[in-house]
Enzyme design. Structure first.
Site, mmCIF file in Angstrom:
data_model
loop_
_atom_site.group_PDB
_atom_site.id
_atom_site.type_symbol
_atom_site.label_atom_id
_atom_site.label_comp_id
_atom_site.label_asym_id
_atom_site.label_seq_id
_atom_site.Cartn_x
_atom_site.Cartn_y
_atom_site.Cartn_z
ATOM 1 N N SER A 156 4.053 -4.981 -7.162
ATOM 2 C CA SER A 156 4.657 -3.681 -7.451
ATOM 3 C C SER A 156 5.354 -3.141 -6.198
ATOM 4 C CB SER A 156 3.590 -2.732 -7.990
ATOM 5 O OG SER A 156 4.159 -1.610 -8.611
ATOM 6 N N ASP A 194 3.831 -5.890 -14.394
ATOM 7 C CA ASP A 194 3.249 -5.406 -13.142
ATOM 8 C C ASP A 194 1.989 -6.183 -12.756
ATOM 9 O OD1 ASP A 194 1.907 -3.853 -11.161
ATOM 10 O OD2 ASP A 194 2.956 -2.060 -11.842
#
Length: 252
Positions: free
Chosen positions: A49, A163
């Site tokens: 991320s 993610d």
């Protein structure tokens, strides 16, 4: 395996792992600056991320001052914007490619970066972490930041990726996979883990006990996670945490 042609001065056996955390990722910039000032140069970097975003800039050879300028100018529109085309998320992340080209002059392949880099994402079918260390940088970053429902997943090599923080927000194992024998781990949540983060808390306890790990834990209390208003404070906190951890680390 470590690369045969690391940047001069880089330690090919030293890894750097940067966790995710939205705007909290600005704290990574302060950590990088302290490492640079102390002549500590990891040759391997992994992140998920926002940690992947900052880590990719480091892997591309940018120094701490340049990465700070990027962080201070950063807006969420650099990684996602509105589009009326059907997609699995509110925003379209294809703008990431344009942002990388503006910054680096091209969308490089990860294996061509000066430092060994791996962006960590989640395979939505298997619910396992995936380390992306080959192929276009933009695709890897789009996958690693793809928060479900907000940013669309990315199809890559037959997998549907999102993610990485969903299954591994502190991708220390990825650095080991890429050849790191020692790892500097930056974990962006230190004192206020909630019940949903118990898996991470258990992992952090194991890292504290590992003599081959230096753990840096910036404290995010009262900092904004989804706006950029606290970026200067976050960078300063990253510096403080890095200096404290490195001053307390045993010499090897």
């Amino acid at each position: 395996m470590p690369r045969e042609d690391p940047l001069p001065g880089d330690d090919p056996a030293l890894g750097l792992t940067l966790s995710g955390g939205g705007a909290f990722g600005a704290a990574h910039v302060g950590v990088l600056q302290v490492l640079e000032e102390r002549g500590i140069r990891p040759g391997i970097v992994t992140g998920t991320s926002s940690g992947a975003l900052v880590g990719s800039a480091y892997a591309a050879g940018l120094d701490g001052a340049a990465i700070e300028r990027i962080a201070l100018r950063f807006r969420w529109t650099r990684i996602g914007n509105w589009s009326w085309k059907p997609r699995w998320g509110l925003l379209d992340t294809r703008v990431v490619t344009d942002s990388i080209r503006r910054l680096l002059g091209e969308d490089p392949r990860i294996e061509d970066l000066p430092r060994h880099f791996g962006a960590v994402a989640t395979d939505l079918r298997t619910r396992r972490a995936v380390t992306i260390d080959k192929g276009p940088l933009s695709a890897a970053l789009r996958a690693s930041v793809a928060v479900p429902g907000i940013l669309p997943p990315v199809r890559l090599d037959g997998r549907v990726l999102a993610d990485g923080g969903m299954v591994d927000n502190v991708p220390h194992a990825a650095a080991r996979e890429l050849g790191a024998e020692r790892v500097i781990v930056v974990h962006l949540h230190a004192k206020w883990e909630n019940v949903r983060m118990m898996r991470t808390t258990t992992k952090i306890s194991a890292l504290v006990a590992d003599p081959t790990v230096v753990l840096i834990q910036p404290e995010m209390e009262r900092m904004a996670q989804w706006t950029m208003r606290d970026v200067p404070r976050l960078i300063a906190e990253g510096r403080r945490a890095a200096e404290a951890a490195l001053d307390g680390a045993p010499r090897r």
